[in-house]
Design a protein around this motif. Structure first.
Motif, short mmCIF file in Angstrom:
data_model
loop_
_atom_site.label_atom_id
_atom_site.label_comp_id
_atom_site.label_asym_id
_atom_site.label_seq_id
_atom_site.Cartn_x
_atom_site.Cartn_y
_atom_site.Cartn_z
N SER A 205 10.55 -1.47 -2.53
CA SER A 205 9.67 -2.43 -1.74
C SER A 205 10.55 -2.97 -0.48
O SER A 205 9.99 -3.24 0.60
N LYS B 105 0.46 -2.13 4.14
CA LYS B 105 1.26 -2.30 2.94
C LYS B 105 0.90 -1.78 1.94
O LYS B 105 1.61 -1.05 0.87
N TRP B 106 -0.36 -0.83 1.69
CA TRP B 106 -0.69 -0.04 0.63
C TRP B 106 0.18 1.10 0.82
O TRP B 106 0.75 1.65 -0.55
N VAL C 207 3.46 0.49 -0.77
CA VAL C 207 3.50 0.59 -2.32
C VAL C 207 3.37 1.98 -2.59
O VAL C 207 4.22 2.56 -3.87
N GLN D 34 5.92 4.36 -5.10
CA GLN D 34 5.41 5.19 -6.14
C GLN D 34 5.90 6.47 -5.99
O GLN D 34 6.64 7.22 -7.00
N ILE E 156 1.16 2.23 -10.25
CA ILE E 156 1.44 1.49 -8.96
C ILE E 156 1.65 0.11 -9.11
O ILE E 156 1.95 -0.66 -7.92
N GLN F 99 5.24 -1.65 -7.69
CA GLN F 99 5.32 -1.61 -6.29
C GLN F 99 4.27 -2.67 -5.59
O GLN F 99 4.59 -3.37 -4.62
N PHE F 100 2.96 -2.53 -6.26
CA PHE F 100 1.89 -3.38 -5.64
C PHE F 100 2.32 -4.91 -5.75
O PHE F 100 2.20 -5.62 -4.79
N VAL G 282 5.02 -5.89 -3.25
CA VAL G 282 4.41 -6.03 -1.67
C VAL G 282 3.64 -6.95 -1.45
O VAL G 282 3.59 -7.76 -0.64
#
Length: 386
Positions: free
Chosen positions: A131, A148-149, A152, A156, A169, A172-173, A176
């Motif tokens: 990230s 941002k997604w 993420v 992944q 996910i 990473q979610f 971020v």
């Protein structure tokens, strides 16, 4: 982390010029383990510990990346089809490739990075690294055009393609999207999420790092994911009129209907996942009501399921969980992928000192070293420092 320390290492190993400094956190997960790749719910939060990197375009033909903690330098070209062999460097190489696939015109750069996320503690140091570099490359070369997604999903994809771990996910979610003082309930199927204030009065959240990471043959993480997929396949055959994408789509009656059509091991794995889906939602309701006793009860239930059904615990983590019970800790469970690492504990203020002292003493007597105490402070997600 110390900005000046990272900067001093960057200046030392490169041309004396400074760049931009970025940071991204590790994470905790209050509840919802091994549910992300099953389309379920998770309840993570970013922590203050993480990865910090200084990065600067270099106008050369190669990317030069220095791991301050490992004292290791790696060089690779942007279009190298294979990438570096060092595992830590493959995370960064993978992010470079995934950001390029998103349309970011990544140019060669110099970078130095360090981290204070305890390795092997289940706090997702790898997601923090991914990230941090994804955010940085988006800022430096993409004018922040990538969402941002997408950052993420780039992290992944890096795990899947360049490391060989078929993760979900959540890690990473959290790294971020994290916000100081907030936990997040994420629906891993729809990607809808909601922030929940996390300022429990009268309680502390603390990790006990066993400092144990068992070496395992094969890929136990991927094996458990395969178990879940086997049950989904059986459900689709049993109920052809209903679409089953993940275990999220199954209910208890449907699982029981295929119990004899899957292995006992696969059934146990799926049983845990359905129970964990319910527990996350119960914890959300309990938090909104200020009912931390129920939160703690669900944490203990999760530990039991991870230990006995999903079978990702180990002797040392079960030991720490039992100490928590004996000390009257409100909630305790293994956190992370398993086979070592931490327990996460919800502890009333008045028993905190006794619990920590007892855990250290008893664990050392049993395993000849003390667990590392990590007090949890919920922090911000990936960001530019300067």
């Amino acid at each position: 982390m110390d900005i000046e320390f990272v900067r001093s290492r960057f200046v030392k190993h490169f041309d004396g010029k400074t760049g931009n400094i970025y940071a991204s956190p590790g994470r905790i997960n209050l509840i919802g383990e091994h549910t992300d790749y099953n389309g379920g719910f998770v309840f993570p939060g970013a922590v203050e510990q993480g990865i910090m990197a200084e990065i600067r375009p270099n106008g050369q033909k190669t990317c030069n990346v220095y791991s301050i903690d490992l004292k290791d330098m790696v060089h690779f070209t942007i279009d190298d089809p294979k990438g570096p062999s060092a595992t830590w460097a493959r995370y960064i190489y993978g992010i470079v490739q995934e950001m390029r696939a998103l349309g970011v015109d990544v140019k060669p750069f110099n970078a130095a990075f360090a981290g204070d996320v305890p390795l092997g503690a289940g706090m997702s140091s790898s997601a923090a690294l991914e990230s941090c570099f994804a955010f940085a490359l988006n800022d430096l070369f993409g004018d922040n055009k990538v969402s941002k997604w997408d950052l993420v999903l780039a992290g992944q994809a890096t795990e899947h393609k360049y490391i060989g771990v078929n993760c979900g996910i959540m890690d990473q979610f959290a790294s971020v999207f994290g916000k100081k003082g907030k936990l997040m309930r994420l629906d891993c199927r729809s990607r809808e999420f909601e922030y929940f204030p996390w300022e429990p009065k009268g309680y502390k959240l603390v990790l006990l790092n066993s400092k144990v990471k068992h070496e395992l043959k094969g890929s136990p993480y991927n094996d458990r994911r395969n178990s879940c997929e086997n049950v989904v396949k059986a459900l689709g055959q049993q109920f052809p009129d209903k679409k089953f994408e993940t275990l999220r789509d199954a209910d208890w009656d449907e699982l029981e209907a295929v119990k004899d059509k899957v292995s006992a091991e696969d059934y146990k794995r799926a049983h845990f996942v359905l129970g964990e889906k319910d527990r996350v939602l119960a914890v959300c309701d309990a938090l909104q009501a200020g009912d931390y006793e129920t939160v703690g009860q669900k944490m203990y239930e999760t530990h039991y399921g991870l230990s006995k059904e999903y079978e990702v615990s180990c002797e040392e983590l079960d030991f720490l969980n039992n100490v928590a019970k004996e000390c009257g800790v409100t909630g305790s469970r293994i956190m992370g992928g398993g086979f070592g690492g931490c327990t996460i504990n919800l502890v009333k203020d008045e028993i905190y000192d006794k619990f920590i002292a007892t855990a250290k003493k008893n664990f050392k007597a049993a395993y000849d070293h003390e667990p590392v105490v990590i007090d949890v402070v919920i922090g911000d997600g990936a960001r530019k420092i300067c």
